[in-house]
Motif scaffolding. Structure first.
Motif, PDB file in Angstrom:
ATOM      1  N   PHE A  41       0.832  -1.212   0.000  1.00 13.58           N
ATOM      2  CA  PHE A  41       0.000   0.000   0.000  1.00 13.58           C
ATOM      3  C   PHE A  41       0.869   1.267   0.000  1.00 13.58           C
ATOM      4  O   PHE A  41       0.530   2.261  -0.636  1.00 13.58           O
ATOM      5  CB  PHE A  41      -0.938   0.020   1.206  1.00 13.58           C
ATOM      6  CG  PHE A  41      -2.100  -0.933   1.102  1.00 13.58           C
ATOM      7  CD1 PHE A  41      -2.181  -1.856   0.068  1.00 13.58           C
ATOM      8  CD2 PHE A  41      -3.127  -0.911   2.039  1.00 13.58           C
ATOM      9  CE1 PHE A  41      -3.245  -2.743  -0.033  1.00 13.58           C
ATOM     10  CE2 PHE A  41      -4.204  -1.792   1.944  1.00 13.58           C
ATOM     11  CZ  PHE A  41      -4.261  -2.707   0.915  1.00 13.58           C
ATOM     12  N   GLY A  42       1.985   1.214   0.710  1.00 15.55           N
ATOM     13  CA  GLY A  42       2.881   2.374   0.758  1.00 15.55           C
ATOM     14  C   GLY A  42       3.384   2.723  -0.631  1.00 15.55           C
ATOM     15  O   GLY A  42       3.405   3.888  -1.035  1.00 15.55           O
ATOM     16  N   LYS A  43       3.758   1.688  -1.380  1.00 15.19           N
ATOM     17  CA  LYS A  43       4.273   1.893  -2.732  1.00 15.19           C
ATOM     18  C   LYS A  43       3.176   2.456  -3.636  1.00 15.19           C
ATOM     19  O   LYS A  43       3.401   3.364  -4.439  1.00 15.19           O
ATOM     20  CB  LYS A  43       4.752   0.529  -3.268  1.00 15.19           C
ATOM     21  CG  LYS A  43       5.696   0.591  -4.412  1.00 15.19           C
ATOM     22  CD  LYS A  43       6.429  -0.745  -4.551  1.00 15.19           C
ATOM     23  CE  LYS A  43       7.323  -0.772  -5.770  1.00 15.19           C
ATOM     24  NZ  LYS A  43       6.638  -0.779  -7.036  1.00 15.19           N
ATOM     25  N   THR A  44       1.973   1.918  -3.476  1.00 20.12           N
ATOM     26  CA  THR A  44       0.852   2.371  -4.308  1.00 20.12           C
ATOM     27  C   THR A  44       0.563   3.857  -4.083  1.00 20.12           C
ATOM     28  O   THR A  44       0.361   4.614  -5.036  1.00 20.12           O
ATOM     29  CB  THR A  44      -0.425   1.551  -3.989  1.00 20.12           C
ATOM     30  OG1 THR A  44      -0.094   0.184  -4.135  1.00 20.12           O
ATOM     31  CG2 THR A  44      -1.579   1.908  -4.885  1.00 20.12           C
ATOM     32  N   VAL A  45       0.541   4.282  -2.820  1.00 11.24           N
ATOM     33  CA  VAL A  45       0.238   5.691  -2.522  1.00 11.24           C
ATOM     34  C   VAL A  45       1.330   6.584  -3.113  1.00 11.24           C
ATOM     35  O   VAL A  45       1.050   7.613  -3.739  1.00 11.24           O
ATOM     36  CB  VAL A  45       0.143   5.925  -0.987  1.00 11.24           C
ATOM     37  CG1 VAL A  45      -0.078   7.402  -0.681  1.00 11.24           C
ATOM     38  CG2 VAL A  45      -0.978   5.095  -0.376  1.00 11.24           C
ATOM     39  N   SER A  46       2.579   6.164  -2.927  1.00 12.25           N
ATOM     40  CA  SER A  46       3.701   6.953  -3.445  1.00 12.25           C
ATOM     41  C   SER A  46       3.627   7.067  -4.969  1.00 12.25           C
ATOM     42  O   SER A  46       3.813   8.151  -5.534  1.00 12.25           O
ATOM     43  CB  SER A  46       4.999   6.292  -2.978  1.00 12.25           C
ATOM     44  OG  SER A  46       6.062   6.735  -3.713  1.00 12.25           O
TER      45      SER A  46
END
Ligand SMILES: NC(=O)c1ccc[n+]([C@@H]2O[C@H](COP(=O)([O-])OP(=O)(O)OC[C@H]3O[C@@H](n4cnc5c(N)ncnc54)[C@H](O)[C@@H]3O)[C@@H](O)[C@H]2O)c1
Length: 261
Positions: A41-46
């Motif tokens: 999820f962190g990668k997706t938001v970034s």
């Protein structure tokens, strides 16, 4: 303090409330670093916001001192030249993993390991990030005529203020209780500290509740994550907000709905 052109560390920034804080900081032309356990999820938001605006340094456990220190160094290097202006601590857990059991005839009383888990993630993890970021902020040149050097916003809960839930509520009471002493400790360095106590907000943390949460008295619904983010913007912009806990709950009082704990 202003958001534009400045850098903020947002813990829990891959999930419900924190994700909206990251989006709002970027919408206001600031930069955000996401500290979150959830790598996908962190990668997706970034990626959604652009890696030059919202950087995810990889999975970070906010209870692990070495991981937090390392992620902070990596992020500051990534955003070299962009002043670090503060942190919004949004990570948190509402339920312990099933492996940590309770005690008593029905197993519904709070076991020590459960209690320890809540305190570790919700309270110690909060202070760990606040302290590590403060260590950087005190070295800042002042941002404005008030000599502000940064801001720390934490997330407590109305369950702390209304006296519910032994593990979660007590850990969140610690977060609320930290606000004024930390604001006083950091005042000589021009760093403000505020805490937000949300009522029920529409995020995945409430998914395990069958039927969801009852609505607030008014507005007759639960909170939307952007309303939390909007309050962060107001707090960052208003230098007189310091050392307080703000309820954000549409007049919701836990004790109107919960009999025991
Ligand atoms: N949603 C509500 O109704 C509500 C009400 C009161 C308080 N809160 C508080 O608001 C904050 C945000 O919650 P939310 O509703 O967005 O929940 P959420 O579950 O959507 O997001 C929480 C995020 O924290 C991350 N996280 C958990 N443990 C972590 C750790 N050790 N290190 C790094 N990241 C970790 C998760 O991966 C997740 O992305 C929490 O502190 C929560 O206790 C939420």
């Amino acid at each position: 303090m202003k958001i534009e052109g400045n850098l903020f560390v947002v813990t829990g920034g891959a999930g419900g409330i924190g994700k909206e804080v990251v989006r709002t900081i970027v919408a206001q032309k600031g930069h955000a670093v996401i500290f979150d356990l959830n790598a996908a999820f962190g990668k997706t938001v970034s990626e959604e916001l652009g890696e030059k605006n919202a950087f995810f340094p990889g999975s970070v456990d906010c209870t692990d001192e070495a991981q937090v220190e390392n992620a902070l160094e990596v992020s500051l290097k990534y955003f070299e030249g962009v002043p670090l202006a503060g942190t919004i601590v949004c990570h948190g857990v509402l339920f312990p993993p099933p492996s940590l059991t309770g005690y008593g005839p029905t197993g519904m009383l709070t076991g020590y390991k459960q209690f320890e888990f809540y305190v570790k993630v919700n309270l110690l993890g909060c202070y760990l990030v606040a302290q590590k970021v403060a260590e950087k902020l005190i070295k800042n040149d002042p941002f404005n005529e008030d000599n502000e050097r940064g801001i720390i916003i934490t997330t407590t809960s109305i369950s702390a203020l209304d006296g519910t839930m032994v593990g979660y509520g007590t850990a969140k009471s610690g977060v609320a209780g930290l606000t004024l002493p930390l604001a006083k400790e950091l005042a000589p360095h021009g760093i403000r500290v505020m805490s937000i106590a949300p009522g029920p907000f529409d995020t995945p943390i409430l998914d395990p509740f069958p039927g969801g949460s009852p609505p607030c008295p008014f507005p007759k619904r639960i909170g939307k994550p952007h309303e939390f983010a909007d309050l962060c913007v107001s707090i960052i912009n208003n230098a007189m907000l310091n050392g307080s806990v703000i309820r954000l709950d549409g007049a919701f009082r836990f004790n109107d709905y919960v009999d025991n704990n």
